[in-house]
Design a protein around this motif. Structure first.
Motif, PDB file in Angstrom:
ATOM      1  N   THR A   1       9.691  27.928   9.762  1.00 34.14           N
ATOM      2  CA  THR A   1       8.545  28.752   9.365  1.00 34.14           C
ATOM      3  C   THR A   1       7.250  27.950   9.287  1.00 34.14           C
ATOM      4  OG1 THR A   1       8.995  28.396   7.020  1.00 34.14           O
ATOM      5  CG2 THR A   1      10.014  30.324   8.053  1.00 34.14           C
ATOM      6  N   ILE A   2       7.272  26.699   9.773  1.00 32.08           N
ATOM      7  CA  ILE A   2       6.091  25.835   9.703  1.00 32.08           C
ATOM      8  C   ILE A   2       5.690  25.401  11.106  1.00 32.08           C
ATOM      9  CG2 ILE A   2       5.104  23.748   8.703  1.00 32.08           C
ATOM     10  CD1 ILE A   2       7.317  23.855   6.593  1.00 32.08           C
ATOM     11  N   ASP A   3       4.435  25.628  11.465  1.00 34.48           N
ATOM     12  CA  ASP A   3       3.894  25.193  12.746  1.00 34.48           C
ATOM     13  C   ASP A   3       3.000  23.979  12.537  1.00 34.48           C
ATOM     14  OD1 ASP A   3       5.121  27.409  13.917  1.00 34.48           O
ATOM     15  OD2 ASP A   3       3.335  28.674  13.670  1.00 34.48           O
ATOM     16  N   GLY A   4       3.093  23.016  13.462  1.00 33.16           N
ATOM     17  CA  GLY A   4       2.235  21.835  13.365  1.00 33.16           C
ATOM     18  C   GLY A   4       2.984  20.559  13.022  1.00 33.16           C
ATOM     19  N   LEU A   5       4.317  20.642  12.988  1.00 32.08           N
ATOM     20  CA  LEU A   5       5.131  19.453  12.691  1.00 32.08           C
ATOM     21  C   LEU A   5       5.512  18.743  13.978  1.00 32.08           C
ATOM     22  CD1 LEU A   5       7.530  20.925   9.975  1.00 32.08           C
ATOM     23  CD2 LEU A   5       5.437  19.613   9.603  1.00 32.08           C
ATOM     24  N   ASN A   6       5.490  17.427  13.941  1.00 29.64           N
ATOM     25  CA  ASN A   6       5.873  16.618  15.107  1.00 29.64           C
ATOM     26  C   ASN A   6       6.689  15.414  14.655  1.00 29.64           C
ATOM     27  OD1 ASN A   6       4.236  17.947  17.376  1.00 29.64           O
ATOM     28  ND2 ASN A   6       2.653  17.539  15.832  1.00 29.64           N
TER      29      ASN A   6
ATOM     30  N   TYR B   1       0.823  -1.196   0.000  1.00 30.86           N
ATOM     31  CA  TYR B   1       0.000   0.000   0.000  1.00 30.86           C
ATOM     32  C   TYR B   1       0.860   1.251   0.000  1.00 30.86           C
ATOM     33  CZ  TYR B   1      -3.593  -3.338   1.421  1.00 30.86           C
ATOM     34  OH  TYR B   1      -4.432  -4.416   1.484  1.00 30.86           O
ATOM     35  N   ARG B   2       0.369   2.250  -0.661  1.00 32.49           N
ATOM     36  CA  ARG B   2       0.978   3.579  -0.575  1.00 32.49           C
ATOM     37  C   ARG B   2      -0.017   4.464   0.160  1.00 32.49           C
ATOM     38  NH1 ARG B   2       4.211   6.695  -5.310  1.00 32.49           N
ATOM     39  NH2 ARG B   2       5.741   5.177  -4.574  1.00 32.49           N
ATOM     40  N   GLN B   3       0.409   4.980   1.277  1.00 37.06           N
ATOM     41  CA  GLN B   3      -0.477   5.791   2.114  1.00 37.06           C
ATOM     42  C   GLN B   3      -0.009   7.245   2.115  1.00 37.06           C
ATOM     43  OE1 GLN B   3      -0.191   3.255   5.760  1.00 37.06           O
ATOM     44  NE2 GLN B   3      -2.407   3.082   5.532  1.00 37.06           N
ATOM     45  N   PHE B   4      -0.989   8.135   2.116  1.00 36.39           N
ATOM     46  CA  PHE B   4      -0.704   9.562   2.066  1.00 36.39           C
ATOM     47  C   PHE B   4      -1.276  10.262   3.291  1.00 36.39           C
ATOM     48  CE2 PHE B   4      -0.917   8.011  -2.271  1.00 36.39           C
ATOM     49  CZ  PHE B   4       0.200   8.577  -2.858  1.00 36.39           C
ATOM     50  N   TRP B   5      -0.429  11.066   3.911  1.00 36.43           N
ATOM     51  CA  TRP B   5      -0.868  12.017   4.923  1.00 36.43           C
ATOM     52  C   TRP B   5      -0.618  13.408   4.329  1.00 36.43           C
ATOM     53  CZ3 TRP B   5       0.601   7.254   6.367  1.00 36.43           C
ATOM     54  CH2 TRP B   5      -0.018   6.643   7.453  1.00 36.43           C
ATOM     55  N   ILE B   6      -1.670  14.198   4.206  1.00 35.35           N
ATOM     56  CA  ILE B   6      -1.558  15.497   3.553  1.00 35.35           C
ATOM     57  C   ILE B   6      -1.538  16.603   4.601  1.00 35.35           C
ATOM     58  CG2 ILE B   6      -2.535  17.024   1.796  1.00 35.35           C
ATOM     59  CD1 ILE B   6      -1.730  14.263   0.748  1.00 35.35           C
ATOM     60  N   PHE B   7      -0.621  17.573   4.432  1.00 32.48           N
ATOM     61  CA  PHE B   7      -0.603  18.741   5.294  1.00 32.48           C
ATOM     62  C   PHE B   7      -1.609  19.758   4.770  1.00 32.48           C
ATOM     63  CE2 PHE B   7       3.959  17.547   6.356  1.00 32.48           C
ATOM     64  CZ  PHE B   7       3.630  17.128   7.641  1.00 32.48           C
TER      65      PHE B   7
ATOM     66  N   PRO C   1      -3.951  30.230   5.133  1.00 39.62           N
ATOM     67  CA  PRO C   1      -3.380  30.708   3.872  1.00 39.62           C
ATOM     68  C   PRO C   1      -3.390  32.232   3.726  1.00 39.62           C
ATOM     69  CG  PRO C   1      -5.544  29.714   3.514  1.00 39.62           C
ATOM     70  CD  PRO C   1      -5.139  29.379   4.903  1.00 39.62           C
ATOM     71  N   GLN C   2      -4.462  32.881   4.179  1.00 37.93           N
ATOM     72  CA  GLN C   2      -4.546  34.338   4.034  1.00 37.93           C
ATOM     73  C   GLN C   2      -3.493  35.051   4.874  1.00 37.93           C
ATOM     74  OE1 GLN C   2      -6.405  35.883   1.801  1.00 37.93           O
ATOM     75  NE2 GLN C   2      -7.080  33.843   1.148  1.00 37.93           N
ATOM     76  N   GLU C   3      -3.293  34.590   6.110  1.00 34.20           N
ATOM     77  CA  GLU C   3      -2.292  35.214   6.986  1.00 34.20           C
ATOM     78  C   GLU C   3      -0.891  35.064   6.403  1.00 34.20           C
ATOM     79  OE1 GLU C   3      -4.711  33.324   7.905  1.00 34.20           O
ATOM     80  OE2 GLU C   3      -5.682  34.057   9.741  1.00 34.20           O
ATOM     81  N   VAL C   4      -0.640  33.922   5.788  1.00 31.84           N
ATOM     82  CA  VAL C   4       0.675  33.687   5.187  1.00 31.84           C
ATOM     83  C   VAL C   4       0.911  34.660   4.036  1.00 31.84           C
ATOM     84  CG1 VAL C   4       2.122  32.040   3.939  1.00 31.84           C
ATOM     85  CG2 VAL C   4       0.733  31.261   5.866  1.00 31.84           C
ATOM     86  N   MET C   5      -0.086  34.823   3.169  1.00 31.68           N
ATOM     87  CA  MET C   5       0.065  35.691   2.000  1.00 31.68           C
ATOM     88  C   MET C   5       0.079  37.173   2.371  1.00 31.68           C
ATOM     89  SD  MET C   5      -2.121  33.824  -1.028  1.00 31.68           S
ATOM     90  CE  MET C   5      -3.673  33.797  -0.142  1.00 31.68           C
ATOM     91  N   MET C   6      -0.731  37.544   3.361  1.00 36.00           N
ATOM     92  CA  MET C   6      -0.857  38.962   3.720  1.00 36.00           C
ATOM     93  C   MET C   6       0.235  39.418   4.680  1.00 36.00           C
ATOM     94  SD  MET C   6      -3.447  40.015   1.980  1.00 36.00           S
ATOM     95  CE  MET C   6      -3.814  41.575   2.762  1.00 36.00           C
ATOM     96  N   ASN C   7       0.560  38.575   5.661  1.00 36.56           N
ATOM     97  CA  ASN C   7       1.460  39.000   6.741  1.00 36.56           C
ATOM     98  C   ASN C   7       2.753  38.199   6.824  1.00 36.56           C
ATOM     99  OD1 ASN C   7      -0.631  40.791   7.571  1.00 36.56           O
ATOM    100  ND2 ASN C   7      -1.614  39.082   8.672  1.00 36.56           N
ATOM    101  N   SER C   8       2.985  37.308   5.866  1.00 38.09           N
ATOM    102  CA  SER C   8       4.169  36.437   5.895  1.00 38.09           C
ATOM    103  C   SER C   8       4.268  35.673   7.211  1.00 38.09           C
ATOM    104  CB  SER C   8       5.444  37.260   5.659  1.00 38.09           C
ATOM    105  OG  SER C   8       5.408  37.888   4.404  1.00 38.09           O
ATOM    106  N   SER C   9       3.116  35.260   7.726  1.00 41.32           N
ATOM    107  CA  SER C   9       3.094  34.494   8.985  1.00 41.32           C
ATOM    108  C   SER C   9       3.653  33.093   8.762  1.00 41.32           C
ATOM    109  CB  SER C   9       1.653  34.387   9.504  1.00 41.32           C
ATOM    110  OG  SER C   9       1.071  35.660   9.668  1.00 41.32           O
ATOM    111  N   ASN C  10       3.993  32.451   9.878  1.00 43.29           N
ATOM    112  CA  ASN C  10       4.365  31.044   9.785  1.00 43.29           C
ATOM    113  C   ASN C  10       3.193  30.242   9.220  1.00 43.29           C
ATOM    114  OD1 ASN C  10       6.830  31.572  10.863  1.00 43.29           O
ATOM    115  ND2 ASN C  10       6.610  30.235  12.639  1.00 43.29           N
ATOM    116  N   ILE C  11       3.510  29.229   8.404  1.00 38.79           N
ATOM    117  CA  ILE C  11       2.461  28.368   7.865  1.00 38.79           C
ATOM    118  C   ILE C  11       2.020  27.395   8.952  1.00 38.79           C
ATOM    119  CG2 ILE C  11       1.899  26.631   6.124  1.00 38.79           C
ATOM    120  CD1 ILE C  11       4.022  27.839   4.337  1.00 38.79           C
TER     121      ILE C  11
END
Length: 446
Positions: free
Chosen positions: A356-361, A62-68, A73-83
């Motif tokens: 620059t990425i939040d939510g990684l473990n 099997y090939r399994q996918f976990w998608i981020f 998205p708006q905060e990233v584009m407007m304010n260059s916030s962390n993703i």
């Protein structure tokens, strides 16, 4: 009466000695028979156990996918916030269910060539949702445009087309579109010839990996399944120096009689390079003793930490003069698209890569790559080949495990058991009867 007893004891001792000697002789003879059988059955030619399973694997893969899923998205584009990302999955597809094609034996150099067809079938029962689930993700076409066409004038034109198509840096796509392809509105407006289909694994279905040419093991069992050429070449033309070499097997199997001290090399077209694994531990897999080999963190280290990796370093944005680590730039083998491969959640990567990425473990147990090898045959019975976006796992099924135990490890264990029983019983009988004989004789003398 005394003579009869003594004769009986001597006879018992002799029988014990014969059994012990026979058991001792059987050990090297048994080992020789095992080696002879294994050498015959792992050759990749019609009629062997290895060939049957090599042509079409009996294991469910099997090939399994976990998608981020991007949460802001708006905060990233407007304010260059962390993703901010949220991992969703698994979404599971059955792969490698098609038999190898164009199998051609070449007796001149003892090789066999083949194509590995690609196909993916969605498995709802092993997935958290459907292929219609939506995700907010990076716009692949927009992100790639500036890398593929660095000319400033061309970029001005492309930016106008991006605006005209109402495209942006982020987009919402279904799982099916994201993985297997969709027609991009921005690329549809590009005036010069360019593919309008985009997808993380497009094209995949109805394609094939190869041509592979591997050694069949007829002249030397130590070379069986090792890749001779890939797409007609011994090098990839992606990397400098020895990094460009195609080394080892495709990881489905290795030459038999694997030792714990070995470094197992294998080539993966997914990451456009050869890589290696080292022994970690003994594992019992459904009653079968296997060796677990893992990809070490050293394989992903920077040239500063591991000089052997100097030729995998590129001067792209993330390299920072080759001091960053844990990310591989494979854009050269992806038609110039800015594609980077890492372990999930940037496991073993330098902190600056994910700052620059939040939510990684990152978790070593969940995100590392390992292979469980049956050491006598060299067959890979379980593996987890993990990348940043996708996860390819395979494990030997219950029926296949039963067959393997009965045909291979069961017979080997039985022969070993017989050897030890004969040797042990023989020694015990010899010692016991000799002690009794000596005791009886001493009484007779008195």
């Amino acid at each position: 009466m005394g003579c009869d007893r003594n004769c009986g004891l001597i006879t018992g001792a002799v029988i014990g000695a014969v059994l012990a000697v026979f058991g001792g002789i059987l050990m090297p003879v048994g080992d020789m028979l095992i080696q002879k059988t294994i050498k015959k059955e792992v050759v990749l030619e019609e009629g062997t156990i290895a060939f049957k399973n090599w042509v079409k694997t009996g294991t469910e893969i099997y090939r399994q996918f976990w998608i981020f899923d991007v949460q802001n998205p708006q905060e990233v584009m407007m304010n260059s916030s962390n993703i901010q990302v949220k991992q969703r999955g698994p979404y599971t597809y059955r792969v490698r269910f098609l038999a190898k094609e164009n199998i051609t034996q070449d007796p001149k150099d003892n090789t066999v060539s083949f194509l590995q067809p690609n196909g993916a079938i969605f498995e709802p029962s092993l997935s958290v949702g459907t292929e219609a689930d939506n995700f907010t993700v990076l716009n692949l076409a927009v992100a790639a445009a500036s890398h593929i066409y660095p000319n400033p004038f061309v970029q001005v034109v492309l930016n106008s087309l991006i605006n005209k198509s109402k495209s942006s840096m982020f987009q919402v796509r279904t799982l099916r579109e994201l993985l297997w392809g969709y027609t991009d509105p921005f690329l549809s407006l590009v005036p010069y010839p360019v593919s309008t289909r985009v997808g993380m694994f497009y094209p995949y279905n109805n394609t094939a990996d190869g041509v592979y040419k591997v050694f069949n093991g007829k002249d030397s069992i130590s070379k069986v399944a090792i890749i001779d050429t890939y797409k007609g070449k011994r090098n990839l033309s992606y990397w400098e120096s020895y990094c460009d070499m195609i080394n080892g097997t495709d990881a489905a199997s290795f030459p038999p009689f694997v030792e714990k001290s070995q470094v197992l090399q294998f080539f993966s077209s997914d990451i456009c390079r050869s890589i290696y694994a080292v022994f970690e531990s003994d594992v019992n897999l459904k009653g079968i003793p296997v060796y677990r080999f893992v990809l070490p963190s050293k394989a992903f280290a920077s040239p500063v930490q591991n000089p052997d990796n100097h030729c995998f370093c590129t001067e792209k944005i993330i390299s920072k003069n080759c001091t960053s680590y844990g990310v591989l730039d494979i854009s050269k083998c992806k038609e110039g698209k800015p594609v980077y491969i890492s372990l999930p959640h940037f496991l073993y990567a330098s902190p600056d890569v994910s700052e620059t990425i939040d939510g990684l473990n990152p978790n070593e147990e969940e995100h590392r790559t390992y292979l469980d090898i049956e050491p006598i045959t060299g067959f890979t019975l379980q593996f987890a080949k993990r990348l940043q976006v996708n996860l390819l796992t395979g494990t030997i099924g219950d029926e296949k495990a039963k067959m393997f135990r009965s045909q291979v490890t069961g017979k080997i264990n039985l022969l070993g058991l017989i050897e030890m029983i004969l040797l042990s019983v023989g020694v015990v009988m010899f010692v016991a009867f000799m002690i009794s004989y000596c005791a009886c004789r001493s009484k007779t003398i008195k």
